[in-house]
Write a protein that holds these residues in place. Sequence first.
Motif, PDB file in Angstrom:
ATOM      1  N   GLN A  34      32.296  78.147 -37.531  1.00 11.75           N
ATOM      2  CA  GLN A  34      33.608  77.769 -37.028  1.00 11.75           C
ATOM      3  C   GLN A  34      34.113  78.784 -36.009  1.00 11.75           C
ATOM      4  O   GLN A  34      34.641  78.415 -34.947  1.00 11.75           O
ATOM      5  N   THR A  35      33.922  80.074 -36.296  1.00 12.27           N
ATOM      6  CA  THR A  35      34.351  81.119 -35.364  1.00 12.27           C
ATOM      7  C   THR A  35      33.553  81.057 -34.061  1.00 12.27           C
ATOM      8  O   THR A  35      34.097  81.224 -32.966  1.00 12.27           O
ATOM      9  N   ILE A  36      32.244  80.818 -34.174  1.00 18.83           N
ATOM     10  CA  ILE A  36      31.401  80.714 -32.982  1.00 18.83           C
ATOM     11  C   ILE A  36      31.851  79.550 -32.105  1.00 18.83           C
ATOM     12  O   ILE A  36      31.956  79.680 -30.873  1.00 18.83           O
ATOM     13  N   SER A  37      32.122  78.405 -32.726  1.00 16.01           N
ATOM     14  CA  SER A  37      32.547  77.236 -31.949  1.00 16.01           C
ATOM     15  C   SER A  37      33.876  77.486 -31.239  1.00 16.01           C
ATOM     16  O   SER A  37      34.083  77.038 -30.101  1.00 16.01           O
ATOM     17  N   GLN A  38      34.783  78.229 -31.873  1.00 15.81           N
ATOM     18  CA  GLN A  38      36.065  78.549 -31.238  1.00 15.81           C
ATOM     19  C   GLN A  38      35.884  79.495 -30.058  1.00 15.81           C
ATOM     20  O   GLN A  38      36.467  79.278 -28.986  1.00 15.81           O
ATOM     21  N   SER A 154      28.289  87.893 -43.622  1.00 17.55           N
ATOM     22  CA  SER A 154      28.843  87.106 -42.529  1.00 17.55           C
ATOM     23  C   SER A 154      30.372  87.092 -42.572  1.00 17.55           C
ATOM     24  O   SER A 154      31.035  87.271 -41.538  1.00 17.55           O
ATOM     25  N   GLY A 155      30.930  86.887 -43.772  1.00 16.57           N
ATOM     26  CA  GLY A 155      32.385  86.877 -43.893  1.00 16.57           C
ATOM     27  C   GLY A 155      33.020  88.191 -43.493  1.00 16.57           C
ATOM     28  O   GLY A 155      34.033  88.216 -42.793  1.00 16.57           O
ATOM     29  N   LEU A 156      32.413  89.303 -43.914  1.00 15.71           N
ATOM     30  CA  LEU A 156      32.953  90.620 -43.571  1.00 15.71           C
ATOM     31  C   LEU A 156      32.848  90.895 -42.073  1.00 15.71           C
ATOM     32  O   LEU A 156      33.783  91.426 -41.453  1.00 15.71           O
ATOM     33  N   MET A 157      31.706  90.528 -41.484  1.00 14.56           N
ATOM     34  CA  MET A 157      31.502  90.772 -40.053  1.00 14.56           C
ATOM     35  C   MET A 157      32.466  89.954 -39.203  1.00 14.56           C
ATOM     36  O   MET A 157      33.061  90.451 -38.243  1.00 14.56           O
ATOM     37  N   VAL A 158      32.629  88.694 -39.556  1.00 11.43           N
ATOM     38  CA  VAL A 158      33.506  87.822 -38.785  1.00 11.43           C
ATOM     39  C   VAL A 158      34.959  88.255 -38.925  1.00 11.43           C
ATOM     40  O   VAL A 158      35.726  88.229 -37.958  1.00 11.43           O
ATOM     41  N   GLU A 159      35.327  88.685 -40.130  1.00  9.30           N
ATOM     42  CA  GLU A 159      36.724  89.054 -40.379  1.00  9.30           C
ATOM     43  C   GLU A 159      37.095  90.387 -39.748  1.00  9.30           C
ATOM     44  O   GLU A 159      38.199  90.544 -39.208  1.00  9.30           O
ATOM     45  N   ARG A 164      29.019  88.277 -33.519  1.00 10.42           N
ATOM     46  CA  ARG A 164      27.775  88.806 -32.947  1.00 10.42           C
ATOM     47  C   ARG A 164      27.108  89.817 -33.888  1.00 10.42           C
ATOM     48  O   ARG A 164      25.888  90.012 -33.830  1.00 10.42           O
ATOM     49  N   TRP A 165      27.888  90.413 -34.763  1.00 15.87           N
ATOM     50  CA  TRP A 165      27.325  91.394 -35.697  1.00 15.87           C
ATOM     51  C   TRP A 165      26.415  90.757 -36.736  1.00 15.87           C
ATOM     52  O   TRP A 165      25.582  91.441 -37.337  1.00 15.87           O
ATOM     53  N   ILE A 166      26.526  89.450 -36.962  1.00 13.86           N
ATOM     54  CA  ILE A 166      25.630  88.816 -37.934  1.00 13.86           C
ATOM     55  C   ILE A 166      24.186  88.814 -37.422  1.00 13.86           C
ATOM     56  O   ILE A 166      23.241  88.657 -38.204  1.00 13.86           O
ATOM     57  N   LEU A 298      35.442  84.356 -49.653  1.00 13.50           N
ATOM     58  CA  LEU A 298      34.934  85.650 -50.100  1.00 13.50           C
ATOM     59  C   LEU A 298      34.765  85.681 -51.611  1.00 13.50           C
ATOM     60  O   LEU A 298      33.740  86.156 -52.127  1.00 13.50           O
ATOM     61  N   GLU A 299      35.756  85.164 -52.343  1.00 14.05           N
ATOM     62  CA  GLU A 299      35.639  85.134 -53.800  1.00 14.05           C
ATOM     63  C   GLU A 299      34.511  84.215 -54.249  1.00 14.05           C
ATOM     64  O   GLU A 299      33.826  84.495 -55.240  1.00 14.05           O
ATOM     65  N   THR A 300      34.283  83.139 -53.506  1.00 16.17           N
ATOM     66  CA  THR A 300      33.168  82.244 -53.816  1.00 16.17           C
ATOM     67  C   THR A 300      31.841  82.974 -53.665  1.00 16.17           C
ATOM     68  O   THR A 300      30.946  82.855 -54.508  1.00 16.17           O
ATOM     69  N   GLY A 301      31.711  83.741 -52.572  1.00 13.02           N
ATOM     70  CA  GLY A 301      30.486  84.509 -52.365  1.00 13.02           C
ATOM     71  C   GLY A 301      30.258  85.533 -53.463  1.00 13.02           C
ATOM     72  O   GLY A 301      29.137  85.708 -53.938  1.00 13.02           O
ATOM     73  N   LEU A 302      31.341  86.190 -53.889  1.00 12.91           N
ATOM     74  CA  LEU A 302      31.220  87.185 -54.954  1.00 12.91           C
ATOM     75  C   LEU A 302      30.917  86.524 -56.300  1.00 12.91           C
ATOM     76  O   LEU A 302      30.237  87.115 -57.147  1.00 12.91           O
TER      77      LEU A 302
END
Length: 483
Positions: A34-38, A154-159, A164-166, A298-302
């Motif tokens: 979603q972030t990439i598309s934006q 991915s969540g941490l990098m995007v946030e 690009r860090w992924i 994030l909580e889902t990933g954890l």
Amino acid sequence: MSRWMNPKKVLCIVYVAAMFVVAMDATVLNVALQTISQELDVPPAASGILNVGYLVSLAIVLPMAGWLGDKWGTKRTFLLALAIFTGASALCSFADSLTSLTLFRVIQGIGGGLLTPVGMAMLFRTFPPQERAKVSRSLILPIAIAPAIGPIVSGLMVEHFTWRWIFYVNLPIGIPALLFGLFWLKEHKEPNAGRLDVPGFLLSAPGLALLMYALSQGPLHGWNAPRVWIAGLAGMILLAALVKVELSVKQPLLDLRLLGNRLFRTTGFIAMCASAGLLGMLYVFPLMYQNALHVSALETGLTTFPEAIGLMIASQLVPWTYPRLGPRRVIIMGLLATSLILILLSMVDANTNPWFIRCLLFGVGIFLGQTVGSVQIAAFATIPPTSMGRASTWFTVQNRLGPAIGLAVLSGILAAVGTGSVNAAGDMEPNLMAYRAALLGAAGFLLIGVGFACWIRDSDAAATIRKPVASKPVKEQASPVES
């Protein structure tokens, strides 16, 4: 080479590092789409081509991976694939349009498609059958950790940084592994590799690519969409022609004669069912947890991460359980226990204690991890070293088809039941039953695997089971594990 840097340890280090970045890449992109598309100013639906391009290019090169490793040398092919994958990761981080990013993802898929089967062939050639239960710890590590931490990273990098860090995160792992392997990895070539089976390649590459495209796009665009069913039909026609061609070739690209080996055939089907069930669950449950139970990403990933911890522990248990219980019992018990856990997981709701859910997912890792490890050990028990390259290619093809089929079926269940429903007030609300039905579908794949596992004979995998004391007669050695 020093004692510490023996060929087996070197291979394990390079293999784990390479498989880690490939496995993490499979899940790290989805959170950032979603972030990439934006940022690239494209519709969110259009960004899905990034995954499609990767899957299609992977399917194109996958059939010839075994032959390339045998002909050019496993070290050269493996390191070239790792260099392509790592270099493409760097290019992805600099992409300034969806077109360029898609192109670089296609290049990534080429490297990823070659890495897995060639690396697996290297492992099983280097380690004799009786040592493969111990080396399963190396096999399971990238499978366990990387996909689970992908969404978290991915969540941490995007946030906190940028999407690009992924792709940057692949470089500090891929580059050292490439250099390490370049200096210390041993080369291996098969003198009788033969010429490239051109008809087999011209049928298998587009056949698998079209089938993977149809399986990935069917749930998104509908199975009645012309581009979906035409691609799927064309892929199946090409693969049907491939079967006839490959059975008449002396040195086929995809050696279908390997399916005449009962143990290899049976474990291959079990691997498909297990991967379909596991990856299907890891797709459906986060959707249910976020969309229906309204939990953050994030909580889902954890919450899903305990599954990876369970897999890690399972990798330490396999060298103990496999030789004592035999592959048949370990696989059947693992699949049955995981099926039960998925059924329980389908019953959770907003009032369910999160720690109970984490314990269930931890159990998935414990039981299914031992199944996956045992399947990989037993599958190649009776495969001679000269056929290892083509056997690992065929095994990888099945493992790639498994998740694609699983996601297609479970997405179809979600669409058929409907993820949304209208309440009494006329408002749309999430339909929990759709996700529950899909999780039961994931359990169904595992139960199908149980049916195949009943055909396993531990005596066929005797070479991979630890030998008893030498004083016992040969006939008595197989008795403790025969079913």
